[in-house]
Design a protein around this motif. Structure first.
Motif, PDB file in Angstrom:
ATOM      1  N   ALA A  14      73.165  20.443  51.012  1.00  0.00           N
ATOM      2  CA  ALA A  14      74.632  20.490  51.008  1.00  0.00           C
ATOM      3  C   ALA A  14      75.187  21.802  50.465  1.00  0.00           C
ATOM      4  O   ALA A  14      76.335  22.167  50.765  1.00  0.00           O
ATOM      5  N   GLU A  15      74.392  22.534  49.675  1.00  0.00           N
ATOM      6  CA  GLU A  15      74.882  23.785  49.086  1.00  0.00           C
ATOM      7  C   GLU A  15      74.572  25.012  49.946  1.00  0.00           C
ATOM      8  O   GLU A  15      74.831  26.145  49.519  1.00  0.00           O
ATOM      9  N   ILE A  16      73.999  24.820  51.103  1.00  0.00           N
ATOM     10  CA  ILE A  16      73.731  25.971  51.971  1.00  0.00           C
ATOM     11  C   ILE A  16      75.053  26.567  52.452  1.00  0.00           C
ATOM     12  O   ILE A  16      75.890  25.870  53.019  1.00  0.00           O
ATOM     13  N   ARG A  17      75.212  27.867  52.218  1.00  0.00           N
ATOM     14  CA  ARG A  17      76.418  28.596  52.616  1.00  0.00           C
ATOM     15  C   ARG A  17      76.125  29.596  53.740  1.00  0.00           C
ATOM     16  O   ARG A  17      76.961  29.843  54.594  1.00  0.00           O
ATOM     17  N   ALA A  18      74.951  30.242  53.658  1.00  0.00           N
ATOM     18  CA  ALA A  18      74.539  31.241  54.662  1.00  0.00           C
ATOM     19  C   ALA A  18      75.608  32.310  54.862  1.00  0.00           C
ATOM     20  O   ALA A  18      76.073  32.549  55.978  1.00  0.00           O
ATOM     21  N   THR A  19      75.986  32.969  53.767  1.00  0.00           N
ATOM     22  CA  THR A  19      77.000  34.030  53.849  1.00  0.00           C
ATOM     23  C   THR A  19      76.464  35.391  53.402  1.00  0.00           C
ATOM     24  O   THR A  19      77.224  36.359  53.344  1.00  0.00           O
ATOM     25  N   ARG A  35      75.293  29.445  44.783  1.00  0.00           N
ATOM     26  CA  ARG A  35      75.117  30.890  44.588  1.00  0.00           C
ATOM     27  C   ARG A  35      73.990  31.444  45.455  1.00  0.00           C
ATOM     28  O   ARG A  35      73.886  32.655  45.636  1.00  0.00           O
ATOM     29  N   ALA A  36      73.133  30.565  45.968  1.00  0.00           N
ATOM     30  CA  ALA A  36      72.004  31.003  46.805  1.00  0.00           C
ATOM     31  C   ALA A  36      72.500  31.213  48.232  1.00  0.00           C
ATOM     32  O   ALA A  36      72.159  30.468  49.164  1.00  0.00           O
ATOM     33  N   THR A  37      73.314  32.242  48.426  1.00  0.00           N
ATOM     34  CA  THR A  37      74.018  32.419  49.694  1.00  0.00           C
ATOM     35  C   THR A  37      73.123  32.875  50.845  1.00  0.00           C
ATOM     36  O   THR A  37      73.566  32.907  51.995  1.00  0.00           O
ATOM     37  N   THR A 100      60.869  42.371  57.345  1.00  0.00           N
ATOM     38  CA  THR A 100      61.918  43.358  57.085  1.00  0.00           C
ATOM     39  C   THR A 100      62.528  43.793  58.422  1.00  0.00           C
ATOM     40  O   THR A 100      62.131  43.338  59.484  1.00  0.00           O
ATOM     41  N   ASP A 101      63.522  44.680  58.340  1.00  0.00           N
ATOM     42  CA  ASP A 101      64.139  45.274  59.539  1.00  0.00           C
ATOM     43  C   ASP A 101      64.696  44.206  60.481  1.00  0.00           C
ATOM     44  O   ASP A 101      64.687  44.373  61.706  1.00  0.00           O
ATOM     45  N   ALA A 102      65.199  43.123  59.911  1.00  0.00           N
ATOM     46  CA  ALA A 102      65.720  42.024  60.731  1.00  0.00           C
ATOM     47  C   ALA A 102      67.024  42.428  61.400  1.00  0.00           C
ATOM     48  O   ALA A 102      67.819  43.194  60.849  1.00  0.00           O
ATOM     49  N   ASP A 103      67.248  41.882  62.585  1.00  0.00           N
ATOM     50  CA  ASP A 103      68.493  42.186  63.288  1.00  0.00           C
ATOM     51  C   ASP A 103      69.620  41.217  62.913  1.00  0.00           C
ATOM     52  O   ASP A 103      70.763  41.423  63.316  1.00  0.00           O
ATOM     53  N   LEU A 104      69.309  40.183  62.136  1.00  0.00           N
ATOM     54  CA  LEU A 104      70.309  39.225  61.675  1.00  0.00           C
ATOM     55  C   LEU A 104      70.078  38.885  60.211  1.00  0.00           C
ATOM     56  O   LEU A 104      68.940  38.888  59.738  1.00  0.00           O
ATOM     57  N   SER A 105      71.144  38.557  59.501  1.00  0.00           N
ATOM     58  CA  SER A 105      71.057  37.993  58.157  1.00  0.00           C
ATOM     59  C   SER A 105      71.596  36.564  58.227  1.00  0.00           C
ATOM     60  O   SER A 105      72.016  36.091  59.288  1.00  0.00           O
ATOM     61  N   SER A 106      71.613  35.871  57.091  1.00  0.00           N
ATOM     62  CA  SER A 106      72.139  34.500  57.103  1.00  0.00           C
ATOM     63  C   SER A 106      73.608  34.475  57.530  1.00  0.00           C
ATOM     64  O   SER A 106      74.058  33.549  58.207  1.00  0.00           O
ATOM     65  N   ALA A 107      74.362  35.520  57.181  1.00  0.00           N
ATOM     66  CA  ALA A 107      75.785  35.566  57.535  1.00  0.00           C
ATOM     67  C   ALA A 107      76.004  35.724  59.037  1.00  0.00           C
ATOM     68  O   ALA A 107      77.102  35.451  59.533  1.00  0.00           O
ATOM     69  N   ASP A 108      74.980  36.168  59.756  1.00  0.00           N
ATOM     70  CA  ASP A 108      75.112  36.390  61.196  1.00  0.00           C
ATOM     71  C   ASP A 108      74.738  35.161  62.026  1.00  0.00           C
ATOM     72  O   ASP A 108      74.896  35.179  63.249  1.00  0.00           O
TER      73      ASP A 108
END
Length: 361
Positions: A14-19, A35-37, A100-108
């Motif tokens: 429930a606390e997953i934000r992915a920002t 806080r674990a965004t 590494t060198d990912a084309d996406l992060s959690s916010a994407d």
């Protein structure tokens, strides 16, 4: 469908934000706070047989609630299954870094996928598959034995080279066959057990491919992209002026030091070519002016090329020599090839240098 390398199964929370704009993480912990965004899955576990390590370009597919997203990245063969798996947009390789060198992060990630990930009852499937190498990527590996990392790098390679007899024996023991040459694009793994650089690897380095140097400390790894070998002098801890003095008095050696990224142009002033390692294990060699735009206060490793011939111990006015050869009807292509074979010259630098001297005055 490309080869599957690793499968993880996580739970939603429930606390997953992915920002988070720089990373995403599959944590082995069962609980997180808001806080674990970067976290996009908790209680992560390996499904089936865990590989010893994962290497090379990979595709990471994240699925939950019937929604899927795919991330392209470069695997970190230091990472070991069982720990949390962090995927970074940067090139920093820490022990918990899967790639590494990912084309996406959690916010994407698609927001509908994030909604599914925030369901505590959701099953989050993570599948890591082999990706494709674009261009030529040279991995130089100094081996000390049959490590998991070496096995993973061999499996990820399109071509495997043995730089010495010990490397050839080691590769055979691991079930891999070394090639005698490397032609065409792809991921080339060059394995060595001794100091030195083979002629095949020197030819590859002259083309200035992307380079990784594994199995040696950073002060040696930074020198691994230079096309010609030279003795290494460590100048770590010295001031900029002292580094310049050491380079001036040790003109046949490659001088290695650390400095802030934004100050590289000041530290290498007066040099022609330099190796710089701003990303872990990935040195880049080139003309000094290519690194003038680096920024940031983070220290980077640098290695100044020798400024005199290590073979003859004499200095030559290259411009005068090239002009004289062209004046005696030696073709520009012949002169450029000869110049490219000399220490400190790439093929592009040599051809540009010679062509500039064929232009009408």
């Amino acid at each position: 469908m490309s080869e599957e390398l690793l499968r993880l199964r996580c739970r939603g929370h429930a606390e997953i934000r992915a920002t988070h704009g720089k990373t995403l993480e599959f944590t082995s912990d069962g609980a997180i706070t808001g806080r674990a965004t970067c976290v996009v899955g908790v209680a992560g576990e390996v499904v089936g047989q865990a590989p010893g390590a994962v290497a090379g370009p990979i595709e990471i597919t994240v699925s939950a609630g019937g929604i899927t997203a795919t991330v392209q990245a470069l695997a970190n063969s230091r990472w070991r299954p069982g720990a949390s798996a962090v995927v970074r947009r940067s090139g920093q390789r820490l022990s918990n870094t899967l790639a590494t060198d990912a084309d996406l992060s959690s916010a994407d990630l698609p927001r509908e996928l994030v909604v599914a990930l925030a369901d505590p009852g959701a099953v989050v499937d993570v599948v890591v598959r082999r990706g494709e190498t674009s261009g030529t990527h040279l991995v130089r590996y100094r081996a000390s034995g049959p490590e998991d990392r070496l096995v993973a790098e061999c499996a990820a390679a399109d071509v495997i080279l043995a730089e010495d007899a010990g490397a050839r024996v080691l590769l055979s023991e691991l079930g891999f066959t070394a090639s005698r040459d490397a032609t065409g694009p792809g991921r080339v793994l060059a394995v060595s057990t001794l100091d030195g650089t083979s002629s095949v690897v020197r030819q590859l380095l002259a083309e200035q491919p992307r380079v990784e140097v594994l199995g040696v400390p950073p002060e040696l790894a930074v020198t691994g992209a230079a096309p010609t070998p030279a003795p290494v002098l460590l100048a770590t801890g010295l001031s900029r002026k002292d580094v310049a003095k050491l380079a001036a008095t040790s003109r046949s050696a490659r001088v290695v030091f650390r400095c802030p990224a934004a100050e590289v142009s000041r530290w290498v002033a007066g040099a022609r070519n330099v190796s710089v390692m701003a990303l872990d294990e990935r040195p880049v060699w080139g003309a000094v002016e290519e690194f003038a735009q680096l920024s940031g206060s983070t220290d980077v490793w640098c290695a100044l090329d020798p400024t005199s011939s290590t073979d003859l111990g004499i200095d030559v006015d290259v411009a005068e020599l090239v002009t004289a050869l062209l004046g005696h009807d030696v073709s520009a292509s012949t002169v450029a090839r000869a110049l490219a074979a000399q220490p400190g010259w790439s093929r592009k630098q040599a051809y540009d240098f010679v062509l500039e001297r064929t232009k009408p005055a």
